[in-house]
Write a protein that holds these residues in place. Structure first.
Motif, PDB file in Angstrom:
ATOM      1  N   THR A   1       4.801  -3.972   2.119  1.00  0.00           N
ATOM      2  CA  THR A   1       4.881  -3.091   0.651  1.00  0.00           C
ATOM      3  C   THR A   1       6.173  -3.763  -0.072  1.00  0.00           C
ATOM      4  OG1 THR A   1       6.504  -1.520   1.278  1.00  0.00           O
ATOM      5  CG2 THR A   1       4.362  -1.212   1.996  1.00  0.00           C
ATOM      6  N   LYS A   2       5.841  -3.368  -1.540  1.00  0.00           N
ATOM      7  CA  LYS A   2       7.069  -3.969  -2.662  1.00  0.00           C
ATOM      8  C   LYS A   2       8.040  -2.941  -2.595  1.00  0.00           C
ATOM      9  CE  LYS A   2       3.926  -6.908  -5.072  1.00  0.00           C
ATOM     10  NZ  LYS A   2       4.353  -8.145  -5.004  1.00  0.00           N
TER      11      LYS A   2
ATOM     12  N   LEU B   1      -3.906  -9.350  -9.649  1.00  0.00           N
ATOM     13  CA  LEU B   1      -3.685  -8.175 -10.272  1.00  0.00           C
ATOM     14  C   LEU B   1      -2.320  -8.422 -10.913  1.00  0.00           C
ATOM     15  CD1 LEU B   1      -4.027  -5.695  -7.236  1.00  0.00           C
ATOM     16  CD2 LEU B   1      -5.453  -5.869  -9.243  1.00  0.00           C
TER      17      LEU B   1
ATOM     18  N   SER C   1       1.651  -8.769 -11.540  1.00  0.00           N
ATOM     19  CA  SER C   1       2.560  -9.304 -10.708  1.00  0.00           C
ATOM     20  C   SER C   1       3.373  -7.729 -10.418  1.00  0.00           C
ATOM     21  CB  SER C   1       3.455 -10.507 -10.827  1.00  0.00           C
ATOM     22  OG  SER C   1       4.017 -10.280 -11.853  1.00  0.00           O
TER      23      SER C   1
ATOM     24  N   GLY D   1       1.027  -6.165  -7.872  1.00  0.00           N
ATOM     25  CA  GLY D   1       0.240  -6.605  -6.750  1.00  0.00           C
ATOM     26  C   GLY D   1       0.224  -8.187  -7.119  1.00  0.00           C
TER      27      GLY D   1
ATOM     28  N   ALA E   1      -6.912  -7.318  -1.434  1.00  0.00           N
ATOM     29  CA  ALA E   1      -5.961  -7.433  -2.758  1.00  0.00           C
ATOM     30  C   ALA E   1      -4.509  -7.214  -2.293  1.00  0.00           C
ATOM     31  CB  ALA E   1      -6.446  -6.356  -3.702  1.00  0.00           C
ATOM     32  N   GLU E   2      -3.574  -7.840  -2.807  1.00  0.00           N
ATOM     33  CA  GLU E   2      -2.275  -7.675  -2.544  1.00  0.00           C
ATOM     34  C   GLU E   2      -1.866  -6.646  -3.658  1.00  0.00           C
ATOM     35  OE1 GLU E   2       0.300 -11.063  -1.776  1.00  0.00           O
ATOM     36  OE2 GLU E   2      -1.474 -12.063  -3.207  1.00  0.00           O
ATOM     37  N   THR E   3      -1.227  -5.369  -3.199  1.00  0.00           N
ATOM     38  CA  THR E   3      -0.668  -4.366  -4.047  1.00  0.00           C
ATOM     39  C   THR E   3       0.537  -3.785  -3.424  1.00  0.00           C
ATOM     40  OG1 THR E   3      -1.325  -2.354  -2.489  1.00  0.00           O
ATOM     41  CG2 THR E   3      -3.372  -3.402  -3.505  1.00  0.00           C
ATOM     42  N   PRO E   4       0.967  -2.879  -4.422  1.00  0.00           N
ATOM     43  CA  PRO E   4       2.511  -2.440  -4.038  1.00  0.00           C
ATOM     44  C   PRO E   4       2.451  -1.717  -2.500  1.00  0.00           C
ATOM     45  CG  PRO E   4       1.803  -1.835  -6.196  1.00  0.00           C
ATOM     46  CD  PRO E   4       0.512  -2.189  -5.545  1.00  0.00           C
TER      47      PRO E   4
ATOM     48  N   PRO F   1      -1.052  -5.262   1.786  1.00  0.00           N
ATOM     49  CA  PRO F   1      -2.620  -5.637   1.362  1.00  0.00           C
ATOM     50  C   PRO F   1      -3.546  -4.903   1.790  1.00  0.00           C
ATOM     51  CG  PRO F   1      -1.709  -6.385   3.418  1.00  0.00           C
ATOM     52  CD  PRO F   1      -0.524  -6.074   3.100  1.00  0.00           C
TER      53      PRO F   1
END
Length: 741
Positions: free
Chosen positions: A124-125, A671, A673, A676, A712-715, A718
């Motif tokens: 996660t971010k 998405l 940045s 994502g 998809a890469e999300t906050p 994945p």
């Protein structure tokens, strides 16, 4: 879709408002010619139109005596003040990697091994600091690591000028004191710092500290700095306003556009006041940029053309500021930057207020005294920043005793050395097989001068765990380390049992604690080898107490372990290049307190190859006992998305296991940045099985499966939606958040 690095770039540059410059009469200026001020407003990517206006002014021989700008206006104005030509500016702005310039992170492949672990385990971010028992947050989403370097590179010929009246053209930049809300007119210091402060859009860019003040975007207080230019001595103005028209409700479809709309509304009053101050002696230009938005950095040349067109529409008014060719030639010769060699560095100083020892930082540097090589310096700053210990790693050129000195300037992390990161793993095949885990990591770095750190990991869900480790190099910068650790975990597992009712699976609850001590060596970036001793205890209890298929176990553990890890992936959930390898040998032995003697070997490998938007991933897994038997709690497991898709999660288990897959990915979008990354369409072909006996393992009885998925890469990490199909009607629809493999 454009990433928010470009969005952030636009949002920030959008409010760019510039300072006014104090002018001294040019030597060749006649007494009747007024001191001419150039006012350049903020406006994001639209601000490239200022360059088009400058091209026309040069064409008709209009010399500028004073420049005032903010945000994008401060950048264009600052570059012109240091002697860059309009064409050089257009080329620089049009070819600049805007997306990359608004990204602080060092590419994953360049990060230290320990920092790669952070991302691999917690995708996660959601990362925070912990300061005095409270969560702490960065002062901006972008600290400006790469942008600072670009601005310093563009203004390097004027790096030693600390009085903006002594630039090729006197210059002022507008910033805002974030503490008091005051307008700050920057007249001294480093021009790259002034430009960076003037464009520090609040919230997106971290404030810039200058002379004890924290400064943000000048557009907040004077986006169109007419008043500043007059106070700087301008008697007549060419004032160029690059505003952004209000967006419609339908257009407000992103975070940055909403922020821009709110900020534009807040600055409209000061822009209106500036417009009202335009007098009959001035020329006001407001280019029509059509559909060129404040984030359209891919349309810099279009914006330049719009500015040029707007200036030509008023060329007769502008001609009143023209001077004879000889006079203009002399002005341009005086103000245009001359080719100069890069600074000759006499010595290198380190300005380091952090607890990270200087020797550790200097060990990462290849720059030496002599002619400054900007490419080598940029790589040095990137390596230092990759430690993950600082908010910013910058440089300055200063003059001491008549010699050029290179200063490496560290801006320490605002929240100190302790940070927290969160991870989510959620899996469901909509057939009753699901798992959920919420995991948190708290890490404190630089606990001593040798570069030691400690880490605590806790989690709840299908697996509840609490582990801790101290990582201690034997000396600063050494590849050798020791790592004492302790941990507790309890989790539910299932294993197939011949003759069991229903699905043939029996669920059991496993609890285990252990302490250990590892010694290891690594190259610090790609490879780490550990050898350790560990001891503990394990309990395994079937959850259905009436079952007769599994017996409860309570065993003491004591083992020698060896772990080899290698990782060169550019990305964890969707690697496009690189490889990963993890191999573990665990030897339980009575000599270290174990009730049983077992040897368990496992290995996992992945390699990724890309061409254009396509990526091929090759994956292999294998596990086996080595000359001993394994109990059910030490079995290897398969089943689930991309681990024999279509089969239930971990529904295949045994002491022997083999698996391989080919996965083809195509990037179909991105998405923003800030929320994502890439969006991928993929498919996999898979084969594998788990066996009770080694003699049973063969290619002839491999189970085959495959999947189609969108990821998809999300906050939160994945996210996947997938359909898996296996043999004999095994099929499943998957939703997964977290590491897929």
């Amino acid at each position: 879709m454009r990433t928010i690095r470009s969005l952030a770039a636009g949002g920030v540059l959008l409010l760019l408002a510039s300072p006014a410059a104090v002018a001294q009469p040019a030597k060749e200026t006649g007494a009747t010619r007024p001191k001419l001020g150039l006012v350049l407003s903020g406006g994001g990517a639209r601000g490239a139109a200022h360059v088009g206006v400058l091209k026309v002014l040069e064409e008709i021989h209009v010399p500028v005596d004073i420049i005032a700008g903010a945000s994008m206006g401060s950048i264009v104005g600052g570059l012109y003040a240091t002697g860059m030509s309009p064409q050089e500016m257009e080329d620089a702005l049009a070819t600049m990697d805007w997306e990359g310039s608004f990204e602080d992170k060092v590419p994953r492949v360049e990060r230290p091994f320990r920092r790669k672990f952070d991302e691999a385990s917690f995708l996660t971010k959601l990362t925070f600091g912990i300061e005095k028992g409270h969560f702490a947050f960065p002062t901006g989403l972008v600290q400006g690591q790469k942008l600072n370097f670009i601005l310093r590179q563009l203004t390097l010929p004027s790096a030693l000028v600390d009085d903006f009246d002594k630039l090729n053209i006197p210059y002022r930049a507008i910033a805002t004191d974030v503490a008091s809300g005051e307008r700050i007119v920057l007249t001294k210091g480093n021009i790259a710092d002034a430009m960076r402060a003037s464009m520090a859009f609040p919230g997106l860019f971290a404030p810039v500290e200058m002379d004890g003040r924290l400064l943000v975007d000048g557009g907040v207080t004077e986006n169109f700095p007419v008043e500043t230019a007059r106070k700087a001595g301008a008697q007549a103005l060419i004032a160029v306003n690059i505003g952004t028209p209000p967006a419609t409700k339908a257009q407000l479809n992103s975070l940055l556009k909403i922020l821009n709309q709110v900020t534009s509304a807040a600055t409209s009053r000061n822009v209106g006041e500036s417009k009202a101050a335009i007098g009959p002696q001035d020329v006001f230009i407001e280019p029509d940029l059509g559909d060129v938005t404040f984030i359209a950095f891919n349309r810099v040349r279009d914006a330049v053309a719009c500015g040029e067109k707007a200036a030509r529409l008023q060329i007769e008014q502008l001609r009143k500021f023209s001077v004879p060719e000889a006079e203009y030639k002399a002005w341009r010769e005086r103000t245009r930057r001359k080719p100069v060699p890069h600074p000759l560095v006499a010595s290198i100083e380190l300005v380091n207020p952090s607890p990270v020892p200087d020797v550790r930082i200097r060990a990462l540097m290849e720059t030496k005294p002599g002619p400054l090589d900007l490419k080598v310096l940029e790589a040095d700053l990137s390596r230092i920043n990759s430690l993950g210990e600082f908010d910013l790693v910058d440089y300055r050129i200063i003059r001491k005793d008549g010699k050029d000195v290179l200063q490496i300037v560290i801006q320490d992390r605002a929240w100190g050395r302790t940070s927290a990161r969160f991870g989510i793993n959620l899996q469901s095949d909509f057939q009753g097989n699901s798992g959920f885990e919420l995991v948190a990591d708290v890490t404190r770095t630089s606990i001593n001068k040798l570069g030691g750190e400690w880490r605590i990991i806790g989690g709840v869900g299908q697996a509840a765990l609490l582990t801790g480790e101290i990582f201690q190099p034997v000396k600063a910068g050494s590849p050798f380390f020791v790592a004492p650790r302790v941990g507790w975990i309890t989790q539910s597992n299932q294993t197939p049992v011949e003759g069991a009712e229903g699905s043939g699976l029996v669920t059991y609850r496993e609890k285990q604690w252990q302490v250990g001590l590892d010694a290891g060596v690594g190259d610090g970036k790609f490879v780490e080898l550990r050898v350790g001793l560990k001891a503990g205890h394990l309990w395994a209890d079937p959850t259905d107490i009436s079952t007769s298929y599994l017996s409860s176990e309570s065993v003491s553990r004591g083992a020698v372990s060896m772990r080899l890890t290698a990782d060169s992936r550019d990305n964890v959930p969707f690697p496009r290049h690189g490889f990963a390898l993890l191999s573990i040998m665990d030897w339980q032995t009575p000599a270290l307190g174990a009730d049983e003697s077992t040897r368990r070997l496992s290995a996992m490998g992945l390699a990724a190859f890309s061409a254009g938007k396509y990526t091929l991933q090759v994956t292999a897994l294998a596990g086996s006992p080595v000359g001993t038997d394994l109990k059910y709690y030490d079995y290897f497991q398969l089943g689930g998305f991309r681990r024999l898709s279509g089969y239930g999660l971990n529904t295949l288990a045994g002491p022997y296991m083999g698996f391989g897959s080919l996965t083809l990915l195509r990037e179909v979008g991105k998405l923003p940045s800030l929320i994502g990354g890439g969006v991928y369409l993929g498919g996999s072909l898979e084969a594998g099985n788990a066996w009770a006996q080694g003699a049973d393992a063969s290619l002839s009885n491999l189970k085959t499966a495959g999947s189609l998925f969108l990821g998809a890469e999300t906050p939160l990490g994945p996210v996947y939606i997938a359909y898996g199909l296996g043999e004999r009607g095994h099929r499943a629809l998957y939703f997964q958040v977290g590491v897929a493999f």
